[in-house]
Design an enzyme around this catalytic site. Structure first.
Site, PDB file in Angstrom:
ATOM      1  N   GLU A  69       5.275  -0.192  -4.651  1.00  0.00           N
ATOM      2  CA  GLU A  69       6.337   0.839  -5.187  1.00  0.00           C
ATOM      3  C   GLU A  69       7.461   0.360  -4.387  1.00  0.00           C
ATOM      4  O   GLU A  69       8.844   1.287  -5.483  1.00  0.00           O
ATOM      5  CB  GLU A  69       5.665   2.085  -4.230  1.00  0.00           C
ATOM      6  CG  GLU A  69       6.983   3.385  -4.025  1.00  0.00           C
ATOM      7  CD  GLU A  69       6.516   4.242  -3.222  1.00  0.00           C
ATOM      8  OE1 GLU A  69       7.550   5.037  -2.461  1.00  0.00           O
ATOM      9  OE2 GLU A  69       5.710   4.813  -3.040  1.00  0.00           O
ATOM     10  N   ASN A  84      -1.503   4.103   2.545  1.00  0.00           N
ATOM     11  CA  ASN A  84      -1.983   5.613   2.451  1.00  0.00           C
ATOM     12  C   ASN A  84      -3.263   6.110   3.678  1.00  0.00           C
ATOM     13  O   ASN A  84      -3.550   6.122   4.448  1.00  0.00           O
ATOM     14  CB  ASN A  84      -1.627   6.701   1.446  1.00  0.00           C
ATOM     15  CG  ASN A  84      -2.829   6.427   0.475  1.00  0.00           C
ATOM     16  OD1 ASN A  84      -4.143   7.343   1.262  1.00  0.00           O
ATOM     17  ND2 ASN A  84      -3.039   6.786  -0.498  1.00  0.00           N
TER      18      ASN A  84
END
Length: 282
Positions: free
Chosen positions: A125, A224
């Site tokens: 990302e 995550n």
């Protein structure tokens, strides 16, 4: 033994949409490529590859025309341009939360802010974000100790990797403001952590507070999911971090009176439910 599972498990909206788009393209026939993993979950990727998705590490591996799927975490702009030059159809699956972060960062840079991204420079990302903006305008840090690396610019904008720990983001923001605001700096803060990620992190903490141990299910590469592991460990509980059901040693949890199960945003719900059933049977 009591088994506790949060109200919300399974794929987040972004992962669901990305998988739908890939499956839609596969049904059309033709070659469908993904540059790296669509999502950081090996079980999901295995299923998609069995349906025909081809995962490549470089565009040089793509020898014929077809469809190029972007990763849910985003893809560097230069790669997209090369894909178009090769005549590939580009299908965008970047998560809406990631696109929102991109938009905020570009706006801050246009308004002459130095941007601080709280996250990992090695994460796909962040790599995708950095490919689209002047590197000298951005600092990527993941701890308060690294605040000293941020240039003393008069205007600073702070954002987060969408899968970052909210607690870590808040701590870095607090420390950065304390160190720079007294000198008359202007600081703007945007919480770009995904709302689903924030909810999972809150649920992980609550889960860890009421059980003897927590089983965290997700890909080893999933940022995550790893944050969920960290949160549960901070509560002082034993954590079993697994990718597949077979990895769990049921003998080790038999003596526990309670256990919690939680998964990352790219962990299929069926794995969580299967584990629940197996634990209850044992």
């Amino acid at each position: 033994m009591k088994v506790y599972i949060p109200e919300e498990v399974g794929f987040c909206f972004g992962v669901k949409e990305a998988i739908k788009k890939v499956e839609r393209e596969l049904k059309k026939g033709g070659e469908v490529f993904c540059l790296g993993d669509l999502v950081h979950n090996p079980l999901v990727m295995n299923e998609l590859c069995e349906k025909g998705l081809k995962v490549v590490s470089s565009l040089s591996e793509v020898k014929k025309c077809g469809t190029l799927i972007t990763r849910a975490h985003g893809v560097e702009q230069s790669i997209l341009e090369k894909g178009k030059e090769k005549g590939l159809k580009i299908v965008e699956t970047t998560c809406p939360y990631v696109l929102r972060a991109h938009k905020i960062i570009r706006k801050l840079i246009c308004e002459s802010y130095h941007v601080v991204i709280v996250g990992s420079a090695e994460h796909p990302e962040i790599k995708a974000i950095l490919s689209d903006i002047p590197f000298c305008k951005v600092s990527v840090i993941n701890s308060s100790e690294r605040i000293r690396e941020v240039p003393e610019e008069k205007k600073i904008g702070i954002v987060a990797q969408t899968t970052e720990s909210l607690d870590n983001f808040e701590n870095i923001v607090k420390n950065l403001i304390e160190k720079r605001l007294k000198s008359g700096f202007e600081i703007r803060v945007f919480n770009t952590v995904c709302s689903v990620v924030i909810k999972r992190q809150k649920e992980a903490k609550e889960l860890a507070e009421k059980v003897d141990a927590v089983i965290v299910v997700g890909g080893n590469k999933s940022s995550n999911t790893r944050k969920l592991v960290e949160i549960c460990k901070k509560e002082g509980k034993k954590v079993y971090f697994i990718e597949r059901e077979e990895e769990l040693e049921f003998e080790k949890i038999k003596k526990l009176s309670s256990v919690g199960i939680i998964g990352g945003t790219s962990t299929p719900e069926k794995i969580i439910r299967n584990l629940e059933r197996k634990i209850n049977k044992n």
